[in-house]
Design a protein around this motif. Structure first.
Motif, mmCIF file in Angstrom:
data_model
loop_
_atom_site.group_PDB
_atom_site.id
_atom_site.type_symbol
_atom_site.label_atom_id
_atom_site.label_comp_id
_atom_site.label_asym_id
_atom_site.label_seq_id
_atom_site.Cartn_x
_atom_site.Cartn_y
_atom_site.Cartn_z
ATOM 1 N N GLY A 1 6.063 69.913 27.750
ATOM 2 C CA GLY A 1 6.692 71.211 27.553
ATOM 3 C C GLY A 1 7.763 71.236 26.479
ATOM 4 N N ARG A 2 8.018 70.100 25.807
ATOM 5 C CA ARG A 2 9.059 70.030 24.768
ATOM 6 C C ARG A 2 8.441 69.771 23.404
ATOM 7 N NH1 ARG A 2 13.599 65.824 25.716
ATOM 8 N NH2 ARG A 2 14.189 66.736 23.711
ATOM 9 N N ILE A 3 8.958 70.433 22.387
ATOM 10 C CA ILE A 3 8.524 70.200 21.010
ATOM 11 C C ILE A 3 9.300 69.014 20.458
ATOM 12 C CG2 ILE A 3 8.413 71.144 18.680
ATOM 13 C CD1 ILE A 3 6.529 72.533 20.470
ATOM 14 N N ARG A 4 8.587 68.063 19.898
ATOM 15 C CA ARG A 4 9.215 66.882 19.296
ATOM 16 C C ARG A 4 8.709 66.718 17.869
ATOM 17 N NH1 ARG A 4 11.153 63.730 23.733
ATOM 18 N NH2 ARG A 4 10.302 64.464 25.726
ATOM 19 N N SER A 5 9.560 66.208 17.006
ATOM 20 C CA SER A 5 9.177 65.995 15.612
ATOM 21 C C SER A 5 8.423 64.679 15.468
ATOM 22 C CB SER A 5 10.412 65.960 14.718
ATOM 23 O OG SER A 5 10.037 65.694 13.370
#
Length: 740
Positions: free
Chosen positions: A538-542
């Motif tokens: 559920g989290r956007i990561r680079s």
């Protein structure tokens, strides 16, 4: 040499191998498709029963039928198992090591794992061997390999030959290196499966190369299918940028997976729908001033075509062949190839062919016996002539001079070869293949003349320049080697095989080989492709990061990195310029954080700002580009087709997106709420949702838990399927390449 012993039962063959080799066996199994599963399983079962047998299995990419880790996946997967994999026999050692049940006398080592499948299996993580693909033959011999067991295909022409087909990649170099080293005997076992496509070239071997053959109805099995997965718009954005780097008349390598599917589809668009290709690429490309990559975009269709040199032969290459893109042929002589490259000669044989070879010093005048053998071998001089001491003798006993000075003499020597195309050209060199049922059928049904242009061969031929260096340089003009990465650091180091804690996701494979090769080939480039971000829990990561504890490709081999936002040319650049370029193709949500770290380390000036044109790197911009006009209709989820049914194809898109959203109910509540309203609706536009729920056997769910799962599926189908975006051809696509 003696004919191989043939058996119709694996148990008897194992008896023969043990009698010949003894109870210490180092078994080499090909990676992927070409494993002799029934022999391997029988040998493993014998080792389980007999602790005196010491069995080491050395292999890679052990395929296994899809499994389900929750109820949703079970509902999706079970019908696939019944339809696509009912005939497939899983490898027994794989399940045993997954469950921690390998006996003490059995060791399994892999140099490339099925991606992500063994992250939390300690025994597999401990026995993983980190190696370049091309070093595996050496490592196998160092371990004392004494048995190789491989699935093979029988020739249909009555010759009695067999094909290593999907996997000559390691078998050929292992046997060659064993001869060079004087290694002890290696027992070669062939498991004959007529459903494996017969591929000629280097993969074709005589029966006497084998010691034992397993043959009969019991070994005629359907091949392991790898259904094509849905291609997302991020993959397409990457593919357009990469297609803009591919030179007409060049060389292409890509890997398996959705990115490879997208690249092949976009290259097909470039050739067949050039106006649309130009329109989309130029809309995506914000680097109009060519700040990050000085070279102009490649926009033309393919007049000369491409030649494929790829360790993994993806299904998309067959589509490119059909479309007239993969049509540049290469030949087995370096001088001849250079003359073709330079346009001195064409691939149509005429007297200029002889003159050019003479002027290049490849042949003499008058011709020598060696010259004659060469010219006849490559199909330039009439095969009816025989060399007789500086003269030719034809089938009628008439004598011709070997002199090339006169046009009449040259044309007589050409004879029946004049005006014909150079024979035996190769449009694809490959190491191994793996794909859908449609791909296997296409290869089985391919006309012999077309199949002759494919040469499945040793992996060191594909991945290295050491042997036949001049020839490979001549063949691999303007090479573009495209490989995926998990992450790339701001200074250009590439992470492709493992996690921060050392756990192995997959392996190095041939990636390092291709990157190094690109730096050595004149005009060659390594293209590392990665989505700029990932959604996890559920989290956007680079995926562009400041640092990482290890890497697959060190920064001194940095070359071209591509994200959905653009292309960064890193070759020969200073650390400062590399960092600036990488910031420009990072997702804008992470640019400031990354830039701050670079400034804190003194690697970029404190007052540096990212140019305005690169500050709108957002998914919304990419989607807006694709949403214009009819563009989405050109970008199907399954551009190469799929073995899935229509409902399964839709479900695969929705379930993949759902998995990335997270596991906590409050993260998923908007999806549940949408799904509940859809499930209760009888609106015609939601008919497809109810059909998909029926495929998942949710239509009659009577428990709260099952209804909740049904709502999740229904909501995902509505929220994550892009509007106006077609699925493409589904349900066991029939693909039959035609000659170009």
């Amino acid at each position: 040499m003696a004919k191989p012993e043939t058996f119709n039962a694996a148990e008897i063959c194992v008896d023969a191998v043990l009698e010949k080799v003894g109870k210490r066996i180092v078994l080499g199994l090909p990676l992927g498709l070409g494993k002799a599963n029934q022999f391997a399983n029988t040998l493993y079962a014998r080792a389980e029963q007999d602790p005196e047998i010491e069995l080491t299995i050395y292999t890679a990419l052990t395929l296994e039928r899809p499994s389900a880790d929750n109820e949703l996946h079970r509902r999706f997967v079970q019908p696939l198992l019944d339809r696509l994999y009912a005939d497939y026999q899983d490898l027994a050692y794989n399940q045993a090591r997954r469950n921690g049940l390998l006996p003490a006398n059995v060791e399994v080592c892999e140099f490339f794992l099925q991606p992500g499948s063994f992250l939390h299996v300690n025994s597999v993580q401990q026995s993983y061997v980190s190696a370049n693909y091309t070093h595996v033959p050496r490592d196998l011999l160092d371990r004392g390999v004494n048995v190789i067991a491989q699935m093979i295909s029988p020739a249909a022409d009555g010759s009695g030959d067999y094909s290593l087909s999907s996997n000559p990649d390691l078998t050929l170099p292992v046997l060659e290196l064993a001869r060079e080293r004087g290694h002890g005997p290696i027992t070669l076992v062939g498991e004959v499966n007529p459903r494996l496509p017969f591929v000629g070239g280097d993969a074709r071997v005589a029966a006497d190369r084998f010691d034992f053959l397993l043959e009969g109805e019991a070994f005629t099995k359907e091949l392991f299918a790898a259904p094509n997965a849905p291609v997302r718009l991020t993959d397409y954005a990457l593919a357009f940028h990469i297609a803009g780097l591919v030179r007409d008349g060049g060389t292409l390598q890509v890997g398996i997976g959705t990115l490879g599917d997208a690249i092949c589809h976009v290259l097909r668009l470039r050739h067949c729908n050039n106006a649309d290709y130009r329109d989309i690429l130029q809309s995506l490309d914000v680097d109009t001033e060519r700040v990050l990559f000085k070279q102009p975009l490649e926009l033309s269709d393919f007049q000369k075509g491409l030649y494929g040199a790829s360790e993994m032969v993806p299904e998309g290459f067959l589509h490119l062949r059909r479309a007239g893109v993969l049509k540049r042929k290469v030949f087995s002589d370096a001088t001849l190839q250079k003359l073709l490259n330079d346009g001195v000669i064409s691939d149509t044989i005429d007297e200029n062919t002889l003159i050019a070879l003479r002027d290049a010093g490849r042949i003499q005048c008058p011709l020598t016996e060696a010259d004659t053998r060469f010219l006849q071998a490559v199909g330039i001089v009439d095969p009816r002539y025989s060399w007789r001491g500086h003269r030719f003798l034809d089938e009628h006993g008439e004598i011709e001079e070997c002199d090339l000075h006169s046009g009449a003499g040259r044309n007589k020597l050409l004879g029946s070869c004049a005006g014909k195309p150079l024979p035996d050209g190769t449009w694809l060199h490959g190491g191994f293949y793996l794909g859908s049922t449609a791909m296997y059928r296409a290869l089985r049904e391919m006309p012999a003349q077309e199949m002759a242009g494919i040469n499945m061969t040793a992996i060191d031929y594909i991945n290295e320049l050491q042997k036949d260096r001049d020839l490979k340089i001549a063949q691999r003009q303007h090479a573009r080697f495209v490989n995926s990465a998990m992450m790339v650091t701001l200074n250009g180091a590439v992470i492709s095989d493992g996690l921060e804690n050392g756990q192995v996701v997959s392996g190095v494979g041939g990636q390092y080989n291709f990157v190094a090769q690109a730096h050595e080939l004149p005009g060659g480039r390594s293209v590392i492709a990665l989505a700029s971000t990932r959604l996890a829990g559920g989290r956007i990561r680079s995926n562009i990061i400041w640092e990482y504890p290890h890497c697959t490709i060190p920064r001194h081999l940095r070359d071209i990195v591509v994200t959905e936002y653009g292309v960064a040319n890193l070759r020969g650049k200073s650390d400062r310029d590399v960092i600036a370029a990488m910031l420009c193709i990072a997702d804008s949500r992470f640019q400031q954080e990354l830039m701050d770290k670079a400034k804190a380390a003194g690697k970029i000036e404190a007052d540096y700002t990212i140019p305005e044109v690169f500050r709108n790197n957002t998914p919304e911009r990419i989607h807006a580009v694709f949403a214009q006009g009819h563009r989405l209709q050109l970008l199907p989820y399954y551009p190469l087709g799929t073995d899935l049914t229509l409902e399964e194809a839709r479900l695969a898109v929705a379930l993949k997106a759902l998995k990335e959203e997270g596991r906590k109910l409050w993260d998923l509540w908007p999806i549940v709420r949408k799904g509940r309203s859809v499930c209760k609706s009888k609106a015609p536009e939601y008919k497809f949702v109810h059909e998909c729920l029926e495929r998942m056997e949710f239509e009659y769910s009577d428990t709260f838990e099952h209804r909740l799962e049904a709502y999740l599926v229904a909501g995902s189908l509505v929220l994550f399927l892009e509007k106006d975006r077609p699925l493409g051809e589904v349900s066991d696509l029939a693909l039959a390449p035609t000659p170009v």
